[in-house]
Motif scaffolding. Structure first.
Motif, PDB file in Angstrom:
ATOM      1  N   THR A  89       0.843  -1.195   0.000  1.00 46.69           N
ATOM      2  CA  THR A  89       0.000   0.000   0.000  1.00 46.69           C
ATOM      3  C   THR A  89       0.875   1.240   0.000  1.00 46.69           C
ATOM      4  O   THR A  89       1.786   1.367   0.821  1.00 46.69           O
ATOM      5  N   LEU A  90       0.580   2.162  -0.921  1.00 44.39           N
ATOM      6  CA  LEU A  90       1.325   3.414  -1.037  1.00 44.39           C
ATOM      7  C   LEU A  90       0.484   4.625  -0.660  1.00 44.39           C
ATOM      8  O   LEU A  90       1.022   5.659  -0.286  1.00 44.39           O
ATOM      9  N   GLY A  91      -0.850   4.501  -0.797  1.00 43.06           N
ATOM     10  CA  GLY A  91      -1.719   5.633  -0.502  1.00 43.06           C
ATOM     11  C   GLY A  91      -3.141   5.381  -0.936  1.00 43.06           C
ATOM     12  O   GLY A  91      -3.578   4.233  -1.083  1.00 43.06           O
ATOM     13  N   HIS A  92      -3.852   6.479  -1.163  1.00 41.02           N
ATOM     14  CA  HIS A  92      -5.281   6.443  -1.495  1.00 41.02           C
ATOM     15  C   HIS A  92      -5.577   7.496  -2.559  1.00 41.02           C
ATOM     16  O   HIS A  92      -4.986   8.577  -2.554  1.00 41.02           O
ATOM     17  N   ILE A  93      -6.502   7.168  -3.452  1.00 43.60           N
ATOM     18  CA  ILE A  93      -7.031   8.175  -4.373  1.00 43.60           C
ATOM     19  C   ILE A  93      -8.524   7.919  -4.530  1.00 43.60           C
ATOM     20  O   ILE A  93      -8.961   6.770  -4.619  1.00 43.60           O
ATOM     21  N   GLY A  94      -9.294   8.993  -4.500  1.00 45.96           N
ATOM     22  CA  GLY A  94     -10.737   8.858  -4.625  1.00 45.96           C
ATOM     23  C   GLY A  94     -11.306   9.777  -5.685  1.00 45.96           C
ATOM     24  O   GLY A  94     -10.803  10.884  -5.914  1.00 45.96           O
ATOM     25  N   VAL A  95     -12.335   9.299  -6.341  1.00 50.79           N
ATOM     26  CA  VAL A  95     -13.156  10.103  -7.243  1.00 50.79           C
ATOM     27  C   VAL A  95     -14.496  10.185  -6.527  1.00 50.79           C
ATOM     28  O   VAL A  95     -15.201   9.185  -6.406  1.00 50.79           O
ATOM     29  N   ASP A  96     -14.803  11.351  -5.986  1.00 53.51           N
ATOM     30  CA  ASP A  96     -15.944  11.500  -5.087  1.00 53.51           C
ATOM     31  C   ASP A  96     -16.960  12.500  -5.623  1.00 53.51           C
ATOM     32  O   ASP A  96     -16.660  13.296  -6.508  1.00 53.51           O
ATOM     33  N   ARG A 104     -19.540  15.426 -13.678  1.00 51.05           N
ATOM     34  CA  ARG A 104     -18.390  15.975 -12.965  1.00 51.05           C
ATOM     35  C   ARG A 104     -18.188  15.247 -11.642  1.00 51.05           C
ATOM     36  O   ARG A 104     -19.083  14.560 -11.154  1.00 51.05           O
ATOM     37  N   ALA A 105     -16.995  15.413 -11.081  1.00 52.67           N
ATOM     38  CA  ALA A 105     -16.652  14.809  -9.795  1.00 52.67           C
ATOM     39  C   ALA A 105     -15.451  15.536  -9.213  1.00 52.67           C
ATOM     40  O   ALA A 105     -14.835  16.381  -9.872  1.00 52.67           O
ATOM     41  N   ARG A 106     -15.130  15.196  -7.959  1.00 50.81           N
ATOM     42  CA  ARG A 106     -13.944  15.728  -7.281  1.00 50.81           C
ATOM     43  C   ARG A 106     -12.938  14.591  -7.109  1.00 50.81           C
ATOM     44  O   ARG A 106     -13.329  13.446  -6.904  1.00 50.81           O
ATOM     45  N   VAL A 107     -11.678  14.930  -7.160  1.00 51.29           N
ATOM     46  CA  VAL A 107     -10.636  13.937  -6.899  1.00 51.29           C
ATOM     47  C   VAL A 107      -9.803  14.392  -5.709  1.00 51.29           C
ATOM     48  O   VAL A 107      -9.633  15.590  -5.476  1.00 51.29           O
ATOM     49  N   GLY A 108      -9.318  13.411  -4.961  1.00 48.30           N
ATOM     50  CA  GLY A 108      -8.454  13.693  -3.827  1.00 48.30           C
ATOM     51  C   GLY A 108      -7.544  12.507  -3.585  1.00 48.30           C
ATOM     52  O   GLY A 108      -7.854  11.386  -4.001  1.00 48.30           O
ATOM     53  N   TYR A 109      -6.426  12.733  -2.940  1.00 51.72           N
ATOM     54  CA  TYR A 109      -5.439  11.669  -2.765  1.00 51.72           C
ATOM     55  C   TYR A 109      -4.581  11.972  -1.542  1.00 51.72           C
ATOM     56  O   TYR A 109      -4.506  13.106  -1.069  1.00 51.72           O
ATOM     57  N   TRP A 110      -3.949  10.940  -1.044  1.00 54.59           N
ATOM     58  CA  TRP A 110      -2.880  11.068  -0.050  1.00 54.59           C
ATOM     59  C   TRP A 110      -1.916   9.908  -0.249  1.00 54.59           C
ATOM     60  O   TRP A 110      -2.285   8.876  -0.797  1.00 54.59           O
ATOM     61  N   VAL A 111      -0.680  10.104   0.191  1.00 57.26           N
ATOM     62  CA  VAL A 111       0.370   9.101   0.039  1.00 57.26           C
ATOM     63  C   VAL A 111       1.017   8.887   1.403  1.00 57.26           C
ATOM     64  O   VAL A 111       1.251   9.838   2.151  1.00 57.26           O
ATOM     65  N   LEU A 112       1.289   7.626   1.724  1.00 51.96           N
ATOM     66  CA  LEU A 112       1.952   7.300   2.990  1.00 51.96           C
ATOM     67  C   LEU A 112       3.363   7.891   3.010  1.00 51.96           C
ATOM     68  O   LEU A 112       3.988   8.033   1.951  1.00 51.96           O
ATOM     69  N   PRO A 113       3.869   8.231   4.183  1.00 53.06           N
ATOM     70  CA  PRO A 113       5.175   8.903   4.274  1.00 53.06           C
ATOM     71  C   PRO A 113       6.307   8.185   3.540  1.00 53.06           C
ATOM     72  O   PRO A 113       7.111   8.827   2.851  1.00 53.06           O
ATOM     73  N   GLU A 114       6.364   6.862   3.660  1.00 52.65           N
ATOM     74  CA  GLU A 114       7.472   6.129   3.041  1.00 52.65           C
ATOM     75  C   GLU A 114       7.386   6.090   1.514  1.00 52.65           C
ATOM     76  O   GLU A 114       8.350   5.723   0.837  1.00 52.65           O
ATOM     77  N   ALA A 137     -17.178   8.506 -18.319  1.00 56.00           N
ATOM     78  CA  ALA A 137     -17.606   9.563 -19.253  1.00 56.00           C
ATOM     79  C   ALA A 137     -17.837  10.892 -18.543  1.00 56.00           C
ATOM     80  O   ALA A 137     -18.712  11.669 -18.922  1.00 56.00           O
ATOM     81  N   LEU A 138     -17.032  11.178 -17.526  1.00 57.35           N
ATOM     82  CA  LEU A 138     -17.148  12.461 -16.838  1.00 57.35           C
ATOM     83  C   LEU A 138     -16.452  13.541 -17.664  1.00 57.35           C
ATOM     84  O   LEU A 138     -15.404  13.311 -18.254  1.00 57.35           O
ATOM     85  N   HIS A 139     -17.065  14.714 -17.694  1.00 56.45           N
ATOM     86  CA  HIS A 139     -16.509  15.822 -18.465  1.00 56.45           C
ATOM     87  C   HIS A 139     -15.535  16.657 -17.635  1.00 56.45           C
ATOM     88  O   HIS A 139     -14.494  17.078 -18.128  1.00 56.45           O
ATOM     89  N   ARG A 140     -15.867  16.866 -16.348  1.00 55.54           N
ATOM     90  CA  ARG A 140     -15.070  17.782 -15.512  1.00 55.54           C
ATOM     91  C   ARG A 140     -14.670  17.101 -14.210  1.00 55.54           C
ATOM     92  O   ARG A 140     -15.516  16.537 -13.507  1.00 55.54           O
ATOM     93  N   LEU A 141     -13.380  17.168 -13.897  1.00 55.51           N
ATOM     94  CA  LEU A 141     -12.860  16.693 -12.619  1.00 55.51           C
ATOM     95  C   LEU A 141     -12.273  17.889 -11.888  1.00 55.51           C
ATOM     96  O   LEU A 141     -11.463  18.632 -12.462  1.00 55.51           O
ATOM     97  N   GLU A 142     -12.685  18.070 -10.646  1.00 55.97           N
ATOM     98  CA  GLU A 142     -12.184  19.173  -9.836  1.00 55.97           C
ATOM     99  C   GLU A 142     -11.257  18.654  -8.746  1.00 55.97           C
ATOM    100  O   GLU A 142     -11.457  17.551  -8.226  1.00 55.97           O
ATOM    101  N   LEU A 143     -10.277  19.443  -8.413  1.00 50.04           N
ATOM    102  CA  LEU A 143      -9.315  19.104  -7.379  1.00 50.04           C
ATOM    103  C   LEU A 143      -9.103  20.358  -6.541  1.00 50.04           C
ATOM    104  O   LEU A 143      -8.752  21.407  -7.081  1.00 50.04           O
TER     105      LEU A 143
END
Length: 194
Positions: A89-96, A104-114, A137-143
């Protein structure tokens, strides 16, 4: 009601750039512990304030089950970022917040320290964005990210998420629900060049 664990396992795995993105398994002690460790990491806490604080394995499992429910409803997709060769496991990414009407949707992520400093978030964001634009088939992704989070800003720009402006009072301050801070808004359209 749908069996959330079945839905999580059926989330389409994504492969590429040395990574495998797959569904989190709330029944796995190791995965729940990795998820909790990511949410308790001081860098995560510095830049993010979850609506529901998660402080233990039970809370982590409950959060992962809620994310599986969102996948079942088609309103979210939460991926565990792993090393493609060994499954670490290196981290997480979500399409929320997936809105199929406005595509459209929002994206977010985090990565473990190592795993930081190895381009993990950049590579995962490229994979997840391509999937969201093509398979969903999403047109717009926001971050969005807190003002001052330069690493997240650089990742967004590397992945073609153009800076669209600063939103005043758009996020909670770190570890608080009574004070707000500004956020940068980036977005990527399906029609933007690779």
């Amino acid at each position: 009601m749908t069996d959330d664990r079945h839905v999580a396992r059926s989330l389409t795995p994504l492969h590429g750039e040395g990574l495998r993105l797959c569904a989190w398994d709330a029944d796995s002690d190791t995965e729940a512990a990795d998820y909790l460790r990511g949410l308790l990491d001081p860098e995560f806490v510095r830049w993010n304030t979850p609506l529901t604080p998660i402080e233990d394995l039970d809370g982590a499992r409950a959060s992962l089950l809620r994310k599986a429910e969102e996948a079942a409803k088609g309103t979210g997709a939460s991926y565990r970022i792993t090393d493609e060769s060994d499954g670490t496991t290196l981290g997480h990414i979500g399409v929320d917040g997936i809105d199929h009407v406005f595509r459209r949707a929002r994206v977010g992520y985090w990565v473990l320290p190592e795993a930081r400093g190895r381009g993990v978030a950049t590579r995962a964001l490229r994979l997840a964005s391509h999937w969201a634009h093509t398979e969903l088939a999403l047109h717009r992704l926001e971050l969005g990210h807190a003002l001052g989070h330069e690493a997240s800003c650089a990742i967004a720009e590397k992945c073609g998420f153009r800076y669209e402006g600063t939103l005043r009072g758009a996020m909670f301050e770190a570890a608080r629900h009574d004070t707000f801070r500004a956020a940068h808004l980036h977005a990527r359209l399906a029609t933007d060049p690779e």
